[in-house]
Design a protein around this motif. Structure first.
Motif, PDB file in Angstrom:
ATOM      1  N   PHE A  49      26.048  39.388  48.251  1.00 20.01           N
ATOM      2  CA  PHE A  49      27.323  39.381  47.545  1.00 20.01           C
ATOM      3  C   PHE A  49      27.515  40.654  46.737  1.00 20.01           C
ATOM      4  N   THR A  50      28.763  40.884  46.328  1.00 18.87           N
ATOM      5  CA  THR A  50      29.114  42.094  45.598  1.00 18.87           C
ATOM      6  C   THR A  50      28.222  42.319  44.385  1.00 18.87           C
ATOM      7  N   THR A  51      28.000  43.591  44.060  1.00 14.39           N
ATOM      8  CA  THR A  51      27.277  43.933  42.838  1.00 14.39           C
ATOM      9  C   THR A  51      28.234  44.149  41.674  1.00 14.39           C
ATOM     10  N   ASN A  52      29.528  44.041  41.922  1.00 19.54           N
ATOM     11  CA  ASN A  52      30.510  44.153  40.845  1.00 19.54           C
ATOM     12  C   ASN A  52      30.288  43.015  39.845  1.00 19.54           C
ATOM     13  N   ALA A  53      30.299  43.342  38.543  1.00 23.97           N
ATOM     14  CA  ALA A  53      30.111  42.311  37.516  1.00 23.97           C
ATOM     15  C   ALA A  53      31.270  41.318  37.496  1.00 23.97           C
ATOM     16  N   ILE A  54      32.439  41.751  37.975  1.00 16.55           N
ATOM     17  CA  ILE A  54      33.595  40.863  38.085  1.00 16.55           C
ATOM     18  C   ILE A  54      33.570  40.254  39.475  1.00 16.55           C
ATOM     19  N   LYS A  55      33.380  38.949  39.544  1.00 11.58           N
ATOM     20  CA  LYS A  55      33.265  38.260  40.827  1.00 11.58           C
ATOM     21  C   LYS A  55      34.362  37.215  40.961  1.00 11.58           C
ATOM     22  N   ALA A  56      35.000  37.198  42.118  1.00  8.12           N
ATOM     23  CA  ALA A  56      36.093  36.269  42.377  1.00  8.12           C
ATOM     24  C   ALA A  56      35.589  34.832  42.456  1.00  8.12           C
TER      25      ALA A  56
END
Length: 408
Positions: free
Chosen positions: A53-60
């Motif tokens: 999964f994304t490493t972005n701290a903001i996750k959908a």
């Protein structure tokens, strides 16, 4: 660097229902004006599952729901996907909507909600239109034929210009196992996952813990080695479902065909990763950067990503300009260990830098080469045995136009 798989076979049935026991479909439910925007993938039986999964701290919200299924339940039988709305940065209501998609799909299929994954892609920060989605879930009818796979791959697209599908087979324990995949991704693509959804199916028999291990082995060399624009999105995921219906002996790292399974998964993942890079928003060329002679494989990939992600390199490729200074600059700020006096750079097969010094070359010859749809840069460091590769695309006027009017 061309990866070959002598015991892995690319098959003509390049769709996610090629493995035994999978069905898929895609329809227009009303999120988008006309195009298909709702997709469903199901397995006849609960499947082992792995995901990154994304490493972005903001996750959908839908990503969080699917991550829970993968990490806590360890089994998945279906995944519902919508395009046109990312359901990201939508607060508590966004989570309720993601869970409603999960619950409605489970009720339709007569399975437990915790066996259903959810994925969304599209505009960030807009609330979901749940009425057409719920109606669409009740309407959609997955099938095991090619048409269902095609409709699925179309329904998950956003700014993509083409669908992305591939499949490979291998013989394990005397049984043919198939691994197939479909993906979407065109912009907001950066290493460490991107605005990318990828769904991989296989009829191989493997427990979730080992499937996760196999996926981890191939992710850095494939999905995490592409970039379009340096942005990492909120919804990125790769999900692999393995339903075991090929009836091979359960695969583990000690199984004699373990490496063959990993190679097959790598082949599927690399195909999808390259398709995403090639279909970058407004792109006209696929860029491949190979680095050899680094201290480690990790540092080689670090350098390759740095070069392929450089806006100056990308615009030079768009302009067919053999400006190797931009390449060596990106090598230098990559953070990897290197000796500036030992660097050799090739554009295609033409050496332009040797031992850190410029080499005379034909500008006209490289102009012809750089007009090709796929270009390759090779960086030789002479520091060790590490090697790595990354893919990206050129940066064009159309990229600006597409993203300047994305919500229009």
């Amino acid at each position: 660097m061309i990866t070959t798989y002598p015991t892995v076979k690319r098959i003509s049935r390049k769709n996610i229902v090629s493995p035994i026991g999978f069905k898929a479909a895609g329809i227009h439910c009303g999120i988008k004006h006309k195009k298909n925007d709702l997709a469903l993938l199901i397995s006849e039986v609960p499947a082992s599952v792995a995901g990154v999964f994304t490493t972005n701290a903001i996750k959908a919200a839908p990503l969080l729901v699917t991550k829970e299924v993968v990490q806590q339940v360890g089994k998945m039988q279906a995944i519902i996907v919508n395009s046109g709305n990312a359901n990201a940065c939508t607060g508590q209501q966004g989570m309720k909507d993601a869970l409603l998609m999960q619950q409605t799909t489970a009720e339709k299929l007569g399975i437990a909600p915790e066996l259903v994954g959810v994925a969304s892609t599209g505009v960030i920060g807009e609330m979901m239109q749940m009425e057409p989605i719920v109606k669409g879930i009740h309407k959609i009818q997955p099938i095991a034929e090619l048409e269902g796979s095609i409709l699925f791959s179309q329904a998950i697209l956003t700014t993509d210009t083409v669908t992305k599908n591939t499949a490979y087979s291998a013989i394990i324990d005397g049984k043919e196992i198939i691994i197939a995949g479909t993906a979407k991704g065109s912009g907001m693509i950066a290493p460490n996952m991107a605005t990318m959804l990828s769904f991989i199916t296989t009829d191989a028999n493997i427990e979730s813990v080992h499937l996760q291990e196999a996926l981890k082995l191939v992710t850095d060399k494939t999905f995490n080695s592409i970039t379009v624009d340096g942005d990492t999105s909120t919804n990125d995921m790769v999900v692999v479902m393995a339903n075991g219906m090929a009836e091979n002996e359960s695969l583990t790292p000690t199984h004699p065909d373990w490496s063959l399974f990993v190679k097959t998964l790598h082949a599927v993942s690399q195909d999808l990763a390259k398709m995403i890079a090639k279909d970058g928003e407004g792109a006209t060329k696929l860029i491949e950067v190979e680095v050899v002679g680094a201290i480690t494989d990790e540092e080689a990939r670090m350098i390759a990503k740095s070069v392929v992600g450089s806006p100056l390199v990308k615009t030079a490729v768009f302009g067919c300009d053999a400006n190797w200074g931009r390449i060596i600059a990106a090598v230098g700020y990559s953070g990897a260990t290197l000796d500036p006096n030992a660097i050799t750079i090739k554009i295609g097969t033409t050496t332009v830098v040797e031992n850190g010094e410029p080499i005379l070359f034909s500008e006209q010859q490289l102009l012809v080469y750089l007009k090709q749809p796929e270009v390759k840069f090779t960086v030789e460091l002479h520091q060790g045995n590490g090697q790595g590769i990354a893919w990206g695309c050129d940066l064009t006027y159309d990229y600006v136009q597409i993203n300047a009017t994305y919500r229009s």
